[in-house]
Design a protein around this motif. Structure first.
Motif, short mmCIF file in Angstrom:
data_model
loop_
_atom_site.label_atom_id
_atom_site.label_comp_id
_atom_site.label_asym_id
_atom_site.label_seq_id
_atom_site.Cartn_x
_atom_site.Cartn_y
_atom_site.Cartn_z
N ASN B 47 0.80 -1.22 0.00
CA ASN B 47 0.00 0.00 0.00
C ASN B 47 0.84 1.27 0.00
OD1 ASN B 47 -2.46 -1.33 -0.05
ND2 ASN B 47 -2.33 -1.74 2.14
N SER B 48 2.17 1.11 0.12
CA SER B 48 2.98 2.32 0.17
C SER B 48 3.29 2.84 -1.23
CB SER B 48 4.28 2.04 0.91
OG SER B 48 5.07 1.16 0.13
N VAL B 49 2.92 2.08 -2.25
CA VAL B 49 3.19 2.53 -3.61
C VAL B 49 2.19 3.64 -3.96
CG1 VAL B 49 3.31 1.84 -6.01
CG2 VAL B 49 3.96 0.23 -4.23
N GLY B 50 2.70 4.77 -4.41
CA GLY B 50 1.80 5.87 -4.78
C GLY B 50 1.00 5.53 -6.02
N ILE B 51 -0.08 6.28 -6.24
CA ILE B 51 -0.95 5.95 -7.37
C ILE B 51 -0.25 6.11 -8.73
CG2 ILE B 51 -3.00 6.76 -8.62
CD1 ILE B 51 -4.42 6.93 -5.99
N PRO B 52 0.49 7.21 -8.95
CA PRO B 52 1.17 7.31 -10.26
C PRO B 52 2.14 6.15 -10.47
CG PRO B 52 1.22 9.41 -9.11
CD PRO B 52 0.69 8.41 -8.14
N ASN B 55 0.23 2.93 -11.28
CA ASN B 55 -0.27 2.99 -12.66
C ASN B 55 0.86 2.71 -13.66
OD1 ASN B 55 -2.09 3.46 -14.67
ND2 ASN B 55 -1.74 5.66 -14.70
N ALA B 56 1.97 3.45 -13.51
CA ALA B 56 3.07 3.31 -14.46
C ALA B 56 3.62 1.90 -14.43
CB ALA B 56 4.16 4.32 -14.15
N ILE B 171 4.81 2.35 -29.80
CA ILE B 171 3.77 2.12 -28.81
C ILE B 171 3.73 3.25 -27.78
CG2 ILE B 171 4.97 0.82 -26.98
CD1 ILE B 171 1.76 -0.32 -28.66
N LEU B 172 4.78 4.10 -27.76
CA LEU B 172 4.87 5.12 -26.71
C LEU B 172 3.68 6.07 -26.64
CD1 LEU B 172 8.46 6.39 -26.10
CD2 LEU B 172 6.57 6.66 -24.55
N PRO B 173 3.27 6.68 -27.77
CA PRO B 173 2.12 7.59 -27.68
C PRO B 173 0.89 6.88 -27.16
CG PRO B 173 2.66 7.11 -29.97
CD PRO B 173 3.79 6.62 -29.14
N PHE B 174 0.78 5.62 -27.60
CA PHE B 174 -0.33 4.79 -27.18
C PHE B 174 -0.31 4.58 -25.67
CE2 PHE B 174 -2.91 1.13 -27.11
CZ PHE B 174 -3.76 1.36 -28.16
N LEU B 175 0.89 4.25 -25.19
CA LEU B 175 1.07 3.97 -23.77
C LEU B 175 0.77 5.21 -22.93
CD1 LEU B 175 2.05 1.35 -22.51
CD2 LEU B 175 4.29 2.36 -22.28
N LEU B 176 1.19 6.37 -23.43
CA LEU B 176 0.96 7.61 -22.68
C LEU B 176 -0.54 7.86 -22.54
CD1 LEU B 176 3.67 10.00 -24.15
CD2 LEU B 176 3.64 8.82 -21.96
N VAL B 178 -2.97 5.62 -22.74
CA VAL B 178 -3.57 4.59 -21.89
C VAL B 178 -3.30 4.90 -20.42
CG1 VAL B 178 -3.31 2.20 -21.23
CG2 VAL B 178 -3.57 2.77 -23.59
N MET B 179 -2.06 5.33 -20.13
CA MET B 179 -1.71 5.64 -18.74
C MET B 179 -2.54 6.80 -18.23
SD MET B 179 2.35 5.31 -18.31
CE MET B 179 3.22 3.77 -18.46
N LYS B 180 -2.75 7.79 -19.09
CA LYS B 180 -3.54 8.95 -18.69
C LYS B 180 -4.97 8.54 -18.38
CE LYS B 180 -3.83 13.60 -20.41
NZ LYS B 180 -3.93 14.26 -21.71
N LEU B 181 -5.52 7.72 -19.29
CA LEU B 181 -6.90 7.27 -19.13
C LEU B 181 -7.04 6.43 -17.87
CD1 LEU B 181 -9.64 7.29 -20.44
CD2 LEU B 181 -8.99 5.32 -21.79
N SER B 182 -6.07 5.53 -17.63
CA SER B 182 -6.21 4.66 -16.46
C SER B 182 -5.98 5.46 -15.18
CB SER B 182 -5.25 3.48 -16.55
OG SER B 182 -3.93 3.92 -16.40
N LYS B 183 -5.17 6.51 -15.27
CA LYS B 183 -5.01 7.40 -14.10
C LYS B 183 -6.35 8.06 -13.77
CE LYS B 183 -2.31 9.94 -11.25
NZ LYS B 183 -3.31 10.85 -10.76
N ASN B 184 -7.04 8.52 -14.82
CA ASN B 184 -8.38 9.09 -14.61
C ASN B 184 -9.30 8.07 -13.95
OD1 ASN B 184 -7.53 11.36 -15.84
ND2 ASN B 184 -8.75 11.15 -17.70
N ALA B 185 -9.21 6.81 -14.42
CA ALA B 185 -10.08 5.77 -13.88
C ALA B 185 -9.75 5.50 -12.42
CB ALA B 185 -9.95 4.50 -14.71
#
Lengths: 222, 222
Positions: B47-52, B55-56, B171-176, B178-185
């Motif tokens: 639980n000590s892992v931060g949300i960002p 996600n990453a 895949i990088l733009p794709f990954l960015l 996806v990461m943004k969207l999943s951060k929102n989620a």
């Protein structure tokens, strides 16, 4: 000589850009100050890169439709010059950013996108060198070139628009139109775009001719 | 009874996977192992892992698993057998079957990875529905981009480095996104605010799938 009129035009425009870009009056703006002149040297690199890479992709598509060594040489050489323009664009951008944003790399989405775009094309060159059979090399790199360009367009033009950028014209920063009230910048900027792009085309054609001569010499030695 | 070629090819993919269970099990174990390394690297305090970071880390694990899972899609068949398939089926059917199969494989992999990952490292997801949608879009994207690239790499002697350098920038733009969207989620933001990202992801998916279908017929001829 009549065929070479555009080379004369290129030299004239490049000289004009160098002179006008450095000597003309520019709008006095806070922070930007004289660095606004970078616009005539930095922004055209990206215009040039996209146009040269587009030419390269057109040759790759034509190669897949009707394979020939000449089309492959054209595709790779235009991609070479395009990537050279991209590298120059990044370097000039970093030099400019050092004076305006305070540091050469500030995690700006457009900077990152440009770097990713260059990585895509570096991979293209490595792929080419990894393949040995010349025909296979030409076809597979043509396929990857088309794929790479189709990915490059969203990377450069769509993704940076989704987040705020420090770049002029993005994220609430005033762009070209706001600075250029008296159209004086335009008078240099548009010729600069044409000048650098034509110079890129010229460089590519020279490289293509050298390569064709080399293959010709190699063939005649056998 | 005559099967549609795509169905027959899909059945072949599943059979092949079923007969070589070690490949699928290997990938699943790969995921478990990587998740566990990440867990222990944060000294076991899930639980000590931060949300960002959560996600990453999740997407990076998925990226590498996807790379391993899909890069084998053109290797597992011997050259002679590949030739035999190609004489029987049209290239469009072959690539479609591969795309569908890899998409299903990626879906399985990402859900499995989420299960293991959330169990061990804690589950901070606020909007599970949106997160699952992100997973589906992300899996399809990985499958779409990597399938064609693994086809390209298989022509260049299945070089693992080549697969990585070709696919990472693509895949990088794709990954960015996806990461943004999943951060929102994870943050449980209002779904309307993620609309842009979903749209971009869908269009990126459409581009990669369309390109794979268009370019593969040229690839398999060699």
């Amino acid at each position: 000589m009549a065929k070479n009129w555009w080379k004369v035009l290129t030299i004239a425009l490049v000289l004009y850009t160098l002179w006008a870009g450095l000597m003309f009056q520019v709008p006095r703006l806070a922070i930007l100050n004289e660095t606004i002149r970078a616009m005539h040297f930095h922004v055209p690199m990206w215009f040039g890169m996209v146009i040269l890479l587009l030419i390269s992709v057109v040759y790759s598509i034509r190669y897949l439709a009707k394979p020939s060594d000449d089309l492959d040489t054209r595709a790779i050489e235009f991609a070479n010059t395009g990537v050279l323009f991209g590298i120059l664009g990044i370097i000039t951008g970093m030099a400019w950013a050092t004076f305006t944003w305070g540091e050469p790399w500030s995690n700006d989405p457009k900077q990152n996108a440009a770097a990713i775009g260059l990585l895509v094309y570096f991979a293209y060159f490595i792929l080419r060198n990894a393949l040995e059979d010349p025909q296979q090399k030409a076809r597979i790199s043509a396929i990857y070139n088309i794929f790479a360009f189709s990915v490059l367009i969203p990377i450069l033009f769509i993704l940076p628009r989704l987040t705020d950028s420090l770049h002029p014209g993005n994220g609430g920063n005033p762009g070209f139109n706001a600075y250029d009230l008296d159209s004086k910048l335009r008078l240099v900027f548009y010729p600069a775009v044409i000048a650098w792009t034509l110079l890129g085309v010229w460089m590519s054609t020279l490289r293509i001719r050298t390569k064709n001569l080399q293959t010709f010499l190699n063939d005649s030695e056998k | 009874m005559r099967n549609h070629p795509i169905l027959a090819l899909l059945k072949k993919e599943f059979l092949l996977e079923w007969r070589q269970k070690y490949a699928l099990n290997g990938i699943l174990l790969y995921v478990v192992g990587t998740v566990f390394i990440c867990y222990l690297s944060f000294s076991g305090r899930g639980n000590s892992v931060g949300i960002p970071t959560w996600n990453a880390l999740y997407w990076i694990i998925l990226l590498f698993s996807a790379l391993h899972a899909i890069s084998k899609s053109f290797i597992q068949e011997r050259a002679g057998r590949t030739l035999y398939y190609y004489s029987l089926a049209s290239p469009i059917h072959i690539i479609l079957a591969k795309l569908i199969y890899n998409s299903l494989l990626m879906l399985l992999l990402s859900f499995f990875a989420l299960l293991v990952y959330a169990t061990v490292l804690g589950n901070p997801i606020g909007d599970l529905g949106l997160f699952l949608l992100t997973l589906v879009l992300g899996s399809l994207g990985f499958a779409g981009a990597f399938t064609l690239l693994s086809g390209i790499v298989s022509k260049a002697g299945n070089n693992a480095t080549l697969m990585a350098i070709l696919s990472f920038p693509v895949i990088l733009p794709f990954l960015l996104m996806v990461m943004k969207l999943s951060k929102n989620a994870i943050d449980g933001l209002d779904r309307a605010s993620s609309f842009d990202e979903i749209l971009v992801l869908i269009s990126l998916n459409a581009i990669t799938f369309a390109l794979s279908l268009l370019l593969f017929p040229f690839l398999w001829r060699s």
